[in-house]
Each structure stands twice: as structure tokens, then as C-alpha cells.
Design a protein around this motif. Structure first.
Motif, PDB file in Angstrom:
ATOM      1  N   GLY A  81       0.793  -1.220   0.000  1.00 53.08           N
ATOM      2  CA  GLY A  81       0.000   0.000   0.000  1.00 53.08           C
ATOM      3  C   GLY A  81       0.825   1.269   0.000  1.00 53.08           C
ATOM      4  N   HIS A  82       2.151   1.133   0.005  1.00 52.15           N
ATOM      5  CA  HIS A  82       3.019   2.313   0.137  1.00 52.15           C
ATOM      6  C   HIS A  82       3.967   2.479  -1.043  1.00 52.15           C
ATOM      7  CE1 HIS A  82       1.782   3.087   4.301  1.00 52.15           C
ATOM      8  NE2 HIS A  82       1.757   1.768   4.429  1.00 52.15           N
ATOM      9  N   VAL A  83       3.695   1.816  -2.147  1.00 46.99           N
ATOM     10  CA  VAL A  83       4.540   1.973  -3.341  1.00 46.99           C
ATOM     11  C   VAL A  83       3.666   2.445  -4.496  1.00 46.99           C
ATOM     12  CG1 VAL A  83       6.261   0.277  -2.654  1.00 46.99           C
ATOM     13  CG2 VAL A  83       4.245  -0.486  -3.911  1.00 46.99           C
ATOM     14  N   ALA A  84       4.233   3.296  -5.331  1.00 43.71           N
ATOM     15  CA  ALA A  84       3.467   3.835  -6.459  1.00 43.71           C
ATOM     16  C   ALA A  84       3.208   2.768  -7.502  1.00 43.71           C
ATOM     17  CB  ALA A  84       4.221   5.022  -7.073  1.00 43.71           C
ATOM     18  N   THR A  85       4.221   1.941  -7.758  1.00 45.42           N
ATOM     19  CA  THR A  85       4.102   0.887  -8.765  1.00 45.42           C
ATOM     20  C   THR A  85       4.529  -0.432  -8.143  1.00 45.42           C
ATOM     21  OG1 THR A  85       4.643   2.481 -10.509  1.00 45.42           O
ATOM     22  CG2 THR A  85       4.787   0.124 -11.056  1.00 45.42           C
ATOM     23  N   LEU A  86       3.683  -1.439  -8.279  1.00 47.43           N
ATOM     24  CA  LEU A  86       4.018  -2.738  -7.717  1.00 47.43           C
ATOM     25  C   LEU A  86       5.121  -3.403  -8.523  1.00 47.43           C
ATOM     26  CD1 LEU A  86       0.493  -4.255  -6.917  1.00 47.43           C
ATOM     27  CD2 LEU A  86       2.099  -3.153  -5.362  1.00 47.43           C
ATOM     28  N   ARG A  87       6.115  -3.920  -7.830  1.00 44.36           N
ATOM     29  CA  ARG A  87       7.168  -4.675  -8.508  1.00 44.36           C
ATOM     30  C   ARG A  87       6.628  -6.022  -8.943  1.00 44.36           C
ATOM     31  NH1 ARG A  87      11.768  -4.931  -4.182  1.00 44.36           N
ATOM     32  NH2 ARG A  87      12.523  -6.461  -5.689  1.00 44.36           N
ATOM     33  N   ARG A  88       7.166  -6.502 -10.056  1.00 44.31           N
ATOM     34  CA  ARG A  88       6.735  -7.794 -10.566  1.00 44.31           C
ATOM     35  C   ARG A  88       7.023  -8.881  -9.524  1.00 44.31           C
ATOM     36  NH1 ARG A  88       5.437 -10.035 -15.356  1.00 44.31           N
ATOM     37  NH2 ARG A  88       5.955 -12.236 -15.701  1.00 44.31           N
ATOM     38  N   GLY A  89       6.027  -9.619  -9.205  1.00 45.71           N
ATOM     39  CA  GLY A  89       6.197 -10.721  -8.263  1.00 45.71           C
ATOM     40  C   GLY A  89       5.920 -10.366  -6.824  1.00 45.71           C
ATOM     41  N   SER A  90       5.731  -9.041  -6.513  1.00 47.78           N
ATOM     42  CA  SER A  90       5.531  -8.663  -5.122  1.00 47.78           C
ATOM     43  C   SER A  90       4.199  -9.188  -4.589  1.00 47.78           C
ATOM     44  CB  SER A  90       5.610  -7.148  -4.959  1.00 47.78           C
ATOM     45  OG  SER A  90       4.672  -6.490  -5.800  1.00 47.78           O
ATOM     46  N   VAL A  91       3.145  -9.084  -5.390  1.00 44.82           N
ATOM     47  CA  VAL A  91       1.843  -9.603  -4.971  1.00 44.82           C
ATOM     48  C   VAL A  91       1.891 -11.123  -4.864  1.00 44.82           C
ATOM     49  CG1 VAL A  91      -0.586  -9.894  -5.642  1.00 44.82           C
ATOM     50  CG2 VAL A  91       0.534  -7.656  -5.884  1.00 44.82           C
ATOM     51  N   LEU A  92       2.568 -11.754  -5.813  1.00 42.65           N
ATOM     52  CA  LEU A  92       2.690 -13.212  -5.780  1.00 42.65           C
ATOM     53  C   LEU A  92       3.397 -13.657  -4.503  1.00 42.65           C
ATOM     54  CD1 LEU A  92       2.202 -15.837  -7.354  1.00 42.65           C
ATOM     55  CD2 LEU A  92       4.461 -15.518  -8.410  1.00 42.65           C
ATOM     56  N   GLY A  93       4.417 -12.918  -4.104  1.00 46.99           N
ATOM     57  CA  GLY A  93       5.130 -13.259  -2.878  1.00 46.99           C
ATOM     58  C   GLY A  93       4.233 -13.164  -1.649  1.00 46.99           C
ATOM     59  N   VAL A  94       3.407 -12.128  -1.595  1.00 48.37           N
ATOM     60  CA  VAL A  94       2.486 -11.971  -0.470  1.00 48.37           C
ATOM     61  C   VAL A  94       1.481 -13.116  -0.430  1.00 48.37           C
ATOM     62  CG1 VAL A  94       0.577 -10.566   0.406  1.00 48.37           C
ATOM     63  CG2 VAL A  94       2.724  -9.480  -0.264  1.00 48.37           C
ATOM     64  N   LEU A  95       0.913 -13.447  -1.576  1.00 50.05           N
ATOM     65  CA  LEU A  95      -0.100 -14.504  -1.620  1.00 50.05           C
ATOM     66  C   LEU A  95       0.495 -15.857  -1.245  1.00 50.05           C
ATOM     67  CD1 LEU A  95      -1.963 -13.405  -4.872  1.00 50.05           C
ATOM     68  CD2 LEU A  95      -2.803 -13.230  -2.516  1.00 50.05           C
ATOM     69  N   ASN A  96       1.700 -16.116  -1.703  1.00 48.10           N
ATOM     70  CA  ASN A  96       2.356 -17.374  -1.323  1.00 48.10           C
ATOM     71  C   ASN A  96       2.657 -17.404   0.174  1.00 48.10           C
ATOM     72  OD1 ASN A  96       2.304 -18.487  -3.892  1.00 48.10           O
ATOM     73  ND2 ASN A  96       4.309 -17.657  -4.461  1.00 48.10           N
TER      74      ASN A  96
END
Length: 356
Positions: free
Chosen positions: A188-203
Motif C-alpha cells: 500500500g506504500h509503493v506507487a508501482t508494484l514490482r513484478r512478483g511482489s503480490v505473488l510473494g504476499v499470496l504465497n
């Protein structure tokens, strides 16, 4: 932030720090005696009679007058004792929607509850977050050279009762859920999500829920064969009151559990009973921030992106954990729930030739 242990503290996340439970001081120590008296009661009626008698005296009236001046680090310890007394008496609600005493609750007890609730920042502070998360987090660990045990326990011997084991397990589940929320907060604190960041959270969420399910399965085996005094069963029934046919009972939905649903984008809206029961004003603002994280997670989790499959697996894992938590809660009230579950989940034996 005064409500207990919603999310693990993360720099810049706005998540509050865990609450340290301190012993009561001065005249507030009488609450420990009242907790023990209600725990020794032979039933709900006797526990209610004890509270009715104690809250007719001048000492408890003085507590209500002093509650507004309570030191900040004493608010949660006082609320914890009041929560224990309320569930021992079988009071699923202490205050009505109009903030008057619920049926059967002494007016003087309700007045003290209302003042403490105001100090916590929520009209109805939740018994489960207090009795489990605040009471059991860090129990048994060396803090300042001393061993910290739960401030409130139902066991009258060296062996814990079913409700103590259950609340300890709920605290550990809460810690694992909080770790997942903490992992997601930076999204919630980055302007652009890095590739794989959401995947890392979900895993991370999925793996954490595997630990949760293992923890709950082991707790289920232990709780099912552990005794529990009558007042402990009354307290457990109070905690699971108003539960739907399935799902986690409202009083067991901790702020961290709501935070986890928020970052997955599946949280119930603010205003439904679980949210209203447990959240202070600051926590509501934090959940709004986590809702925005959930929106970003859902936006990234679209087919054919790998995040879509990971999101489904994470949500399914949380639901499996919630089903086990509900079963564990039911088992505290009646151990037959676990035995029936074991029989239902046991694979059937292949029939021998000629067997009917």
C-alpha cells in the motif's frame, strides 16, 4: 492504539504495536479476586449472583469513577478481567445498542464496562481478542527476567482446561495471521508494484495458513481429550454465541483476521457485527488502508497471471483454517464435535470379498 494486538508493527504501515499485559495495581487488583470468584462458581446463575453482590458495594462504584483516569498501560488489563467476568456469567452482550445494561447485567457493571470501552476506542470491546491475543501472546516467554504467564486462566490445577488450550491456540493463529498482514502492508506504500511482489504476499499467506491448519489440527486432538470445568464451558458457549451454521463465530473474529481478509480483498464491510464488535477508531482507519491493499491484490490477480491461481489458493487456505477454528471452538463446548469430525473424515475401509 489501545485495542489488543490487531497487526504486527511494521515501520510506516500504521500498524499498532502489540500490547503488553501488566498486572493490576492498587484498588484495581480486586478485579482479579472477582474473576477467580466467578471461575469458582458452579454455574452461570451463581457467577451472576457474585457479580451482582460485588457491584453493589462502594469499592466497585469507586472503580467506575477512577476508570476515566486509568493509566494507559492499565486499560487493557482492566478490560481483560471484565471480559473474563462477562463470559463466566454467560453475558454475550454487556451493553445494548443504546449503551444501557443488557438484560441481567448489573447497571454498575455496565457503567464500568462502558467507561473502559470508551478508553479502548470502541463501544463493544471484544472478549476473544482480549482473552486470547492479549492474554496469551508471549505467555511463557522471559520478559524482563521474569516468566510471564497468562493473566487469566480457567484451570484449577497444573493441567490447563479446554478453554485455556483453545484461547492459547487462537493467540498463535492470530500471530500467524498478523505476520501475513505485515508482509502485505508495504504493497500500500509503493506507487508501482514490482513484478512478483503480490505473488510473494499470496504465497506467504498460503504457507502461513498451512502452519495454522497444522496448529489447529494438533490443538483439536489435545482439546478433545482435555477436561473443562462447568464455568469454562459456559465461557466457551458465550464466545461462540450468535454463530452461523458455519464460519468463525463473531466474537472470535480478531482484528488481525479482519486485516488478513482485507489484504485478500474478501473482507466484510465495516459495520457488520464482527467489525463493529472489535475495532477502535484507529483500527477502522487501518483496515481502510488494508482494503486499498486488497484492491491492488485483486487487480493483479487476474487470469492468466500466476497471481490469479495464487490468490484462489490463499483464499481457500484461509477458509480451511476458519473451518478448523470453528470446529475447535465447537469442541471446547462439546468434545463430541471433534470425535464426529474424526469419524466423518476417516477413510472408509475397503470391503473384503463377500462382505455385506
Amino acid at each position: 492504539m489501545t485495542n489488543p494486538s490487531p497487526f504486527r508493527s511494521v515501520p510506516g504501515s500504521g500498524a499498532p504495536r502489540p500490547v503488553a499485559v501488566r498486572p493490576l495495581t492498587g484498588s484495581w487488583r480486586s478485579l482479579d479476586w472477582y474473576v477467580q470468584e466467578t471461575m469458582a462458581a458452579r454455574g452461570r446463575g451463581e457467577a451472576q449472583a457474585i457479580v451482582g453482590e460485588r457491584w453493589r458495594g462502594p469499592d466497585t462504584s469507586a472503580l467506575t469513577e477512577r476508570a476515566a483516569r486509568l493509566a494507559r498501560d492499565q486499560v487493557e488489563p482492566v478490560a481483560l478481567r471484565l471480559a473474563a467476568i462477562s463470559v463466566n456469567c454467560g453475558w454475550s452482550e454487556v451493553l445494548t445498542d443504546t449503551r444501557s445494561a443488557a438484560p441481567g447485567v448489573p447497571d454498575s457493571f455496565a457503567r464500568l464496562w462502558a467507561v473502559v470501552a470508551q478508553r479502548l476506542g470502541t463501544v463493544r470491546f471484544g472478549a476473544a481478542p482480549l482473552l486470547a491475543v492479549t492474554n496469551h501472546s508471549g505467555a511463557g516467554l522471559a520478559v524482563g527476567g521474569t516468566r510471564r504467564e497468562p493473566a487469566v486462566i480457567w484451570s484449577d490445577s497444573t493441567s490447563p482446561s479446554r478453554i485455556d488450550l483453545f484461547l492459547a491456540a487462537l493467540a498463535r493463529v492470530d500471530a500467524l495471521n498478523a505476520s501475513s498482514v505485515a508482509t502485505a502492508c508495504p504493497l500500500g506504500h509503493v506507487a508501482t508494484l514490482r513484478r512478483g511482489s503480490v505473488l510473494g504476499v499470496l504465497n506467504h499467506v498460503r504457507r502461513a495458513q498451512e502452519y495454522v491448519q497444522d496448529l489447529l489440527a494438533r490443538a483439536l486432538e489435545t482439546v478433545a481429550r482435555t477436561p473443562c470445568a462447568a464455568v469454562g464451558v459456559i465461557a466457551a458457549r458465550t464466545l461462540v454465541a450468535d454463530a452461523a451454521a458455519s464460519g468463525v463465530p463473531p466474537r472470535l473474529v480478531t482484528p488481525a483476521a479482519q486485516g488478513l481478509e482485507a489484504v485478500l480483498g474478501v473482507r466484510s464491510p465495516i459495520g457488520v457485527p464482527p467489525a463493529r464488535r472489535h475495532l477502535g477508531h484507529q483500527q477502522v482507519r487501518e483496515l481502510v488502508m488494508l482494503d486499498r491493499v486488497g484492491e491492488r491484490v485483486r487487480a493483479a490477480a487476474v487470469w492468466p497471471a500466476p497471481e490469479a491461481d495464487a490468490h484462489i489458493k490463499a483464499v481457500v487456505a484461509v477458509r480451511r483454517s476458519n473451518a478448523l477454528l470453528r470446529l475447535l471452538a465447537d469442541t471446547v463446548v462439546d468434545p463430541r464435535a471433534a470425535r464426529e469430525f474424526t469419524r466423518a473424515s476417516r477413510p472408509s475401509r475397503p470391503r473384503a470379498d463377500g462382505e455385506a
